[in-house]
Design an enzyme around this catalytic site. Sequence first.
Site, PDB file in Angstrom:
ATOM      1  N   TYR A 159     -38.421  14.958 -27.498  1.00 58.55           N
ATOM      2  CA  TYR A 159     -39.048  14.778 -26.185  1.00 58.55           C
ATOM      3  C   TYR A 159     -40.068  13.643 -26.224  1.00 58.55           C
ATOM      4  CZ  TYR A 159     -42.015  15.896 -22.142  1.00 58.55           C
ATOM      5  OH  TYR A 159     -42.746  15.835 -20.983  1.00 58.55           O
ATOM      6  N   LYS A 163     -40.000   9.986 -24.248  1.00 63.47           N
ATOM      7  CA  LYS A 163     -41.060   9.533 -23.346  1.00 63.47           C
ATOM      8  C   LYS A 163     -41.550   8.145 -23.748  1.00 63.47           C
ATOM      9  CE  LYS A 163     -41.441  12.870 -20.363  1.00 63.47           C
ATOM     10  NZ  LYS A 163     -41.044  12.641 -18.959  1.00 63.47           N
ATOM     11  N   ILE A 192     -51.622  19.543 -18.571  1.00 60.79           N
ATOM     12  CA  ILE A 192     -51.697  19.837 -17.145  1.00 60.79           C
ATOM     13  C   ILE A 192     -51.305  21.295 -16.916  1.00 60.79           C
ATOM     14  CG2 ILE A 192     -50.960  19.138 -14.853  1.00 60.79           C
ATOM     15  CD1 ILE A 192     -52.370  16.914 -16.395  1.00 60.79           C
TER      16      ILE A 192
END
Length: 253
Positions: A159, A163, A192
């Site tokens: 991942y 990115k 977040i």
Amino acid sequence: MSAPVGPWRLDGRIALVTGASRGIGAAIATALAGAGARVAVNAIEAHAEETRILAAGMPGAVAIPFDLGPSGSGARLAALAREALGPPDILVLCAAIQIEADWDIADPDDMDRQWAVNLRETLTLTQAVVPGMAERGWGRVLGVSSVQALRPHPRMMVYAGLKAALGNTLRNLGKQVAARGVTANLISPGAIDTPRNAAALADAEYRARALSRIPAGRFGTAEDCAGAALFLCSNAAAYVTGADIPVDGGMAL
């Protein structure tokens, strides 16, 4: 977020936001609609109901439940958006799959799933949308990256790597289309508090450890990301391209 004014207005613009049923994608879609854009809200078929509910609350918006991942799905999603609203002026690339695994036992099928959504079909979608922006002389491409592009999580090697690749891809794109009125930028969220991270942040020990790495002393919200996204998608950022704005409370410092 208060109603945008002046160069932040997007009246007459059409936006396509992927991965927008919840969290950061939904907040960005809402912000763009609030600035006057008509938004095609995309998310996977499994989140069709959430996608439709979100779109129903935005003037002129449409829901497009459709899975990125299968070969050719990026081009098909672009066609669906054009059929629904017209050619997009704004493309927000938020769809992503995140699968945790130690690097030495990561499953090849899981690697392929992440590669297909997070980069391959994201790029084919861009190929299908950006030439029209360049022909019209105005466009905004926004990738939603991650603090992991700089500070990779040890259990998310694939991942994090994808990115980083997304950032390189969009910077490359930005250089090639800047003279045609099209910008390509990124935001890189940190920790977040979204539905995707709810399970991890529910663990008190993990939550405290994560919070200790954030100079701002709090977790971010999806709306924190939406403000930066709205700026980069507006005329206020007409001279900004190839940028990667961290939205992480200082986590990458």
